[in-house]
Design a protein around this motif. Sequence first.
Motif, PDB file in Angstrom:
ATOM      1  N   UNK A  29       0.554  -0.924   0.134  1.00 41.88           N
ATOM      2  CA  UNK A  29       0.086   0.122   0.143  1.00 41.88           C
ATOM      3  C   UNK A  29       1.087   1.669   0.281  1.00 41.88           C
ATOM      4  N   UNK A  30       1.385   1.644  -1.141  1.00 44.09           N
ATOM      5  CA  UNK A  30       2.676   2.925  -1.475  1.00 44.09           C
ATOM      6  C   UNK A  30       1.722   3.888  -0.740  1.00 44.09           C
ATOM      7  N   UNK A  31       2.352   4.871   0.148  1.00 39.60           N
ATOM      8  CA  UNK A  31       1.990   6.009   0.880  1.00 39.60           C
ATOM      9  C   UNK A  31       1.123   5.726   1.202  1.00 39.60           C
ATOM     10  N   UNK A  32       1.126   4.892   2.267  1.00 36.45           N
ATOM     11  CA  UNK A  32      -0.304   4.327   3.500  1.00 36.45           C
ATOM     12  C   UNK A  32       0.578   4.475   4.600  1.00 36.45           C
ATOM     13  N   UNK A  33      -0.078   5.085   5.521  1.00 36.56           N
ATOM     14  CA  UNK A  33       0.349   4.922   6.885  1.00 36.56           C
ATOM     15  C   UNK A  33      -0.077   3.651   8.338  1.00 36.56           C
ATOM     16  N   UNK A  34       0.911   2.717   8.733  1.00 35.82           N
ATOM     17  CA  UNK A  34       0.861   2.014   9.635  1.00 35.82           C
ATOM     18  C   UNK A  34      -0.849   2.300   9.748  1.00 35.82           C
ATOM     19  N   UNK A  35      -1.218   3.078  10.622  1.00 38.51           N
ATOM     20  CA  UNK A  35      -2.177   3.256  11.198  1.00 38.51           C
ATOM     21  C   UNK A  35      -3.400   2.867   9.748  1.00 38.51           C
ATOM     22  N   UNK A  36      -3.255   3.438   8.317  1.00 39.59           N
ATOM     23  CA  UNK A  36      -4.255   3.705   7.822  1.00 39.59           C
ATOM     24  C   UNK A  36      -3.876   1.835   7.252  1.00 39.59           C
ATOM     25  N   UNK A  37      -2.745   1.953   7.147  1.00 38.06           N
ATOM     26  CA  UNK A  37      -2.791  -0.043   6.737  1.00 38.06           C
ATOM     27  C   UNK A  37      -3.648  -0.780   7.537  1.00 38.06           C
ATOM     28  N   UNK A  38      -3.441  -0.758   9.175  1.00 39.67           N
ATOM     29  CA  UNK A  38      -4.136  -1.683   9.889  1.00 39.67           C
ATOM     30  C   UNK A  38      -5.532  -1.681   9.999  1.00 39.67           C
ATOM     31  N   UNK A  39      -5.942  -0.434  10.039  1.00 39.62           N
ATOM     32  CA  UNK A  39      -7.286   0.215   9.758  1.00 39.62           C
ATOM     33  C   UNK A  39      -8.111  -0.372   8.860  1.00 39.62           C
ATOM     34  N   UNK A  40      -7.336  -0.764   6.605  1.00 38.85           N
ATOM     35  CA  UNK A  40      -7.519  -1.626   5.795  1.00 38.85           C
ATOM     36  C   UNK A  40      -7.532  -3.389   5.869  1.00 38.85           C
ATOM     37  N   UNK A  41      -7.059  -3.315   6.450  1.00 39.69           N
ATOM     38  CA  UNK A  41      -6.483  -5.064   6.994  1.00 39.69           C
ATOM     39  C   UNK A  41      -7.448  -4.924   7.363  1.00 39.69           C
ATOM     40  N   UNK A  88       7.998   0.496   6.066  1.00 43.78           N
ATOM     41  CA  UNK A  88       9.265   0.142   5.695  1.00 43.78           C
ATOM     42  C   UNK A  88      10.182   1.537   5.138  1.00 43.78           C
ATOM     43  N   UNK A  89      10.791   2.090   5.357  1.00 45.42           N
ATOM     44  CA  UNK A  89      11.258   3.314   5.713  1.00 45.42           C
ATOM     45  C   UNK A  89      12.278   3.711   4.901  1.00 45.42           C
ATOM     46  N   UNK A  90      11.582   4.870   3.722  1.00 47.40           N
ATOM     47  CA  UNK A  90      12.934   5.348   2.835  1.00 47.40           C
ATOM     48  C   UNK A  90      13.493   5.869   3.185  1.00 47.40           C
ATOM     49  N   UNK A  91      14.829   6.165   2.030  1.00 47.54           N
ATOM     50  CA  UNK A  91      16.147   6.419   1.711  1.00 47.54           C
ATOM     51  C   UNK A  91      16.257   8.128   2.820  1.00 47.54           C
TER      52      UNK A  91
END
Length: 68
Positions: free
Chosen positions: A19-31, A61-64
Amino acid sequence: MREGDICGRYGGEEFVICLPGTSLKQAARLCDTIRADIEQSTLYTIIGPINVTASFGVVETLSARKLH
């Protein structure tokens, strides 16, 4: 899922959703939404109806740029 999201099989019974550009909280909610939809769905088979469940893990993941 949105345009640009990627879903694919990763091993026998595992799947990955990127899920590019998605925060951890948003991803957890979607899952959790996907998990609840799976849990509430009935699969109809030749031997009768069955219900399945799923579990999810969420990582970020963390970007460079964030590493410097």
